[in-house]
Each structure stands twice: as C-alpha cells, then as structure tokens.
Write a protein that holds these residues in place. Sequence first.
Motif, PDB file in Angstrom:
ATOM      1  N   PRO A   1       0.818  -1.224   0.000  1.00  0.00           N
ATOM      2  CA  PRO A   1       0.000   0.000   0.000  1.00  0.00           C
ATOM      3  C   PRO A   1       0.852   1.275   0.000  1.00  0.00           C
ATOM      4  O   PRO A   1       0.473   2.270  -0.645  1.00  0.00           O
ATOM      5  CB  PRO A   1      -0.815  -0.130   1.291  1.00  0.00           C
ATOM      6  N   PHE A   2       1.980   1.257   0.698  1.00  0.00           N
ATOM      7  CA  PHE A   2       2.862   2.426   0.683  1.00  0.00           C
ATOM      8  C   PHE A   2       3.530   2.562  -0.678  1.00  0.00           C
ATOM      9  O   PHE A   2       3.665   3.678  -1.204  1.00  0.00           O
ATOM     10  CB  PHE A   2       3.899   2.305   1.794  1.00  0.00           C
ATOM     11  N   GLN A   3       3.972   1.444  -1.264  1.00  0.00           N
ATOM     12  CA  GLN A   3       4.598   1.495  -2.577  1.00  0.00           C
ATOM     13  C   GLN A   3       3.638   2.050  -3.627  1.00  0.00           C
ATOM     14  O   GLN A   3       4.055   2.732  -4.570  1.00  0.00           O
ATOM     15  CB  GLN A   3       5.052   0.089  -2.998  1.00  0.00           C
ATOM     16  N   PHE A   4       2.356   1.768  -3.465  1.00  0.00           N
ATOM     17  CA  PHE A   4       1.352   2.316  -4.376  1.00  0.00           C
ATOM     18  C   PHE A   4       1.250   3.833  -4.247  1.00  0.00           C
ATOM     19  O   PHE A   4       0.740   4.503  -5.147  1.00  0.00           O
ATOM     20  CB  PHE A   4      -0.016   1.706  -4.065  1.00  0.00           C
ATOM     21  N   GLY A   5       1.699   4.366  -3.131  1.00  0.00           N
ATOM     22  CA  GLY A   5       1.576   5.807  -2.925  1.00  0.00           C
ATOM     23  C   GLY A   5       0.286   6.210  -2.261  1.00  0.00           C
ATOM     24  O   GLY A   5      -0.148   7.366  -2.380  1.00  0.00           O
ATOM     25  N   PHE A   6      -0.334   5.279  -1.521  1.00  0.00           N
ATOM     26  CA  PHE A   6      -1.545   5.615  -0.761  1.00  0.00           C
ATOM     27  C   PHE A   6      -1.119   6.369   0.501  1.00  0.00           C
ATOM     28  O   PHE A   6      -1.226   5.882   1.620  1.00  0.00           O
ATOM     29  CB  PHE A   6      -2.311   4.352  -0.384  1.00  0.00           C
ATOM     30  N   VAL A   7      -0.641   7.591   0.321  1.00  0.00           N
ATOM     31  CA  VAL A   7       0.044   8.280   1.412  1.00  0.00           C
ATOM     32  C   VAL A   7      -0.909   8.714   2.516  1.00  0.00           C
ATOM     33  O   VAL A   7      -0.532   8.701   3.695  1.00  0.00           O
ATOM     34  CB  VAL A   7       0.873   9.476   0.880  1.00  0.00           C
ATOM     35  N   ASN A   8      -2.130   9.133   2.168  1.00  0.00           N
ATOM     36  CA  ASN A   8      -3.072   9.500   3.231  1.00  0.00           C
ATOM     37  C   ASN A   8      -3.435   8.280   4.070  1.00  0.00           C
ATOM     38  O   ASN A   8      -3.500   8.346   5.299  1.00  0.00           O
ATOM     39  CB  ASN A   8      -4.324  10.137   2.636  1.00  0.00           C
TER      40      ASN A   8
END
Length: 503
Positions: free
Chosen positions: A131-138
Amino acid sequence: MQTRATGNWWERRWVAYALALACAVPLLWPALPPLADVPGHMARWHVSMALDRSADLQRYYDFHWEVIPNLGMDLIVPALATLFGLAFATKLAVMAIPVLTAAGLLAMARAAHGRIPPTALFALPLAYAWPFQFGFVNFALSQALAFCATALWLRLGQGGRLGMRAALFVPIACVIWVTHSFGWGMLGLIALAAELARLRGEGRSWVSALIGAGVQCVPLAAPLLVMLSGRGGGALGADDWFDWSAKLLWVMGMLRDRWQWFDLASLLPLIAVLCVGARSARLGLSPLLAWPALLCLVAFVLLPRLLMGGAYVDMRMIPAAVMLALVAVKPPADARFGRTLAVLGLAFLLVRLVGTTASYVLRSGEQHSELAAIEAIPRGAAVLTLVARPCGDLWGAQREDVLPGIAVVRRDAFVNANWAIAGQQLLSVRYAQAGRYRVDPSQQMAAAGCSVGGPDFKRAIARFPRAAFGYVWTIGFPPGTAKADDLRLVWSSGRSALYRVAR
C-alpha cells in the motif's frame, strides 16, 4: 501483565528511535518519492496552493475545501510547502510515514509486553509494504497514526485511566478520520479487539466483555456524527468481493517492489517467525495485539477491493495484520534465544532497507528520464497523456500512470491523469473540451502487443479531441508509435515521446 525491560540492546529507547529513523533511509536520495500515486497527489496539492494566482489552472480546475476523510497529506504538505517548496515538503512528509509507522509498532509492542520483543524488528520493513509502494500516502499516514494511538490506548487501559482515555480519543479519532477513513476504521478494529482481550484477561464472560469493549470504544465513533450528517464521505458503493486470486496476490505481494525473487524470499522469515511465535512454548502471543491482528485478517478476507470510491481496500489490511501479529509475539525468557532473534531481525531489516534503497535510486533515475519531457511543454498547455500498462501484472513494472501530474506542478498544465472522485478528493476538473479524456484512468492504454490492459492506443490517437489538446505525451510507447498527420515529434527518450498537435 507487563514486564520490565531487561537491558537488552533492542529494548533501549535510543535503539528504538534509531530503528524508526533508519526506516527513512530509502527515501533520502530521490528528489521525488518514487511511489506510484505521489505525482498525482502533488498535482492536487499544487492546484490547492496556486489556483488563486494562476489563470491557466483556473481554466482547467476547481478546488473547494471541505471536510472529507482523506485530507492527511493535503493539509500537511501545503503547510510545509510555504517553508520548503512543494517538492521538498512532499519528500519530508512522505519520509515521515515509515518513521511514524515503525515508531507506532515499537510503541505498541512496549505497551503490550512492557518491553520490545526481538520479533518486532521483523515487522519494521512492512512500513514499505505494497500500500505504501502504491503511494496511498493519506492511508499510510492514517495507519501510522492508528498504530501510535493504539499504544496510548493500551497504556491507558492497562493503567485503569478509562475516563481520560475516553476524553482523549474523541479528538484522536477525529484527526485520524480526517487523515483517512480507513485508518480510522483500522483503529476501531484494533481498539475493539484489544479491549475485548483485556476484559477477557480480567476474567469477564464473553457477553460482559463484548458489551464492555463496545462501550469503551464509543468515543472512537465520534466521526460518525459528521458522516451521518451527509458530509465527509463519498458514495457507499462496493464491488469486487471475494476475489481469491487477487487476495492471494495481495498476500504474496506484501513486500512487492522491484525484484520478485527478493520480495518473495523476504516473506519466508516473516512466516517462520509467526509460526514459531504461535507454536513455540518459549514465545507465544499476547492477546492484546494478537486479537487485533486476527480481526484485521478477518477484515482482509471479508472486504471487497472497491469501497466508497477507494480501490484496493482489502489489500491494505493484510500488511497491518502481519505487522500486528509480529509485534504480538512475546519476548522470550531465554536470553540467548532472544539475542539470536534480535540479530536475525536486525539483519532482515537492514537487508530490506538496502534493497528498497537500491530500488528507489533506480526508480528515481527512471522518473527523471521521463520527466525531461516537461521541459518541452509550454506553461499552461493542455496535454493528452497516454501511458502504456504492461501486459499482465509484471512484478517490477514501472509505476507511471499518474507521473504526468508533475506537468501540473511545473507548468500549470492540464493532464488527463488527475483523480476527481466526489467525497475522495477536493479537486474537480472543469475542462469539458477534453471530453472522455478529462480524468484518470483515461490515460491508461494497453501496451503494444497486449490483448488486455487498457483501451486501444491507436484508437485514442485517432479520436482524441484536437481542439482540446496542444500536446500528446506518450509514456511507454517509443517515438513514432503515435501515427497521425497532425502530430509533430518534439521530444523523445527512446521509450517515450512528446508530440505537438499541429493546428
């Protein structure tokens, strides 16, 4: 019952701080965090800051502030950008997420066990889970805050300070909900399961414990008042339930980044630690964290892929379940066994950090090569972006779907790769001339030779509205692939190209 720290090196506070800070290392080199969705987020943040003073942006976009449960970085990054500029502010804010995630994991472990178990070191690389690698930063930020809040929840509960906890967690729940609703939901699951475990540990019956846990978690429901008022949320639709092949991929891809053999091999130590922790008499699991891990696993199984405008909802739960399970393993009484586990955990952390750092250095170079096209784009131009999606689901495939969003940041341009989902983003697109090429995912095209993967590239080149776009930026399609009499090649990188639309 909590135990006192024994003085082992991994239990010292300065070591915990150092380990948490070390989790920022992979993001030190890249100027732009090489996470899939970050360029799209940066485009939205830039519009929120520059719309009032840019006539070009006003022609293409609208932005209206309101309270929605997806604002974490949307509030933090623009505030930091007033001091550091958008690019560096984004870097600082994204770097803070794995640090906070690691800090929350270690704090939860200390709250549950009284000291940090050596197995907690194995959980830290999951700060860089898929999920972090996807860029789901919020979402990633809200998960990190939920972990930190859980540590406080456990400490106050064990200390009997339930009134104080209730008062504190009304605003805490609201802050995490505003950051991202799924982090708030995760906090609710973890707190409910941990409270149930605590009450059962006190000898209460199941009925009494369930009622008591529900009552204790009422303060966490404060954001429901906003949601029930009809504000702060998108549509309640859900889709893609019980896709077992996809869920298996989410499990196998927890550490997915670039090298499939490396990422899959990295799962083996995690599996071994969990199996030993659950079955060995020398370890065991603390119910305070094991029950939350189990409830997150159940949520992973039951949740769909699409929910309330969000995608990959179920995928976000499996790394959380594994992280909680790893920190739930009790510290061993055997000092030698504990030291061995700690050394192995530290080695695993260092290997993963080195691998992620190398991957990010390579991705940074790849992004820099593609973004050179922006130098040839005039300020305020409307750019049709067409991005090749690799055939199948290649493990280390480039993440470029929203990379053109950087043209919005640097050129106040229009690109058709922005998200504009009601209740999920505050950005809206007003450029009606773009027709079907207004928002994401209109930029996603099937790569050459693919039978599936996206719309047909040739058809897009033939049919896009010429009056709406001055440039066409193709990523993953070599120069010359876009064949049309009115397209003039102005830049290429060998695998991508920028064309001017001749009027």
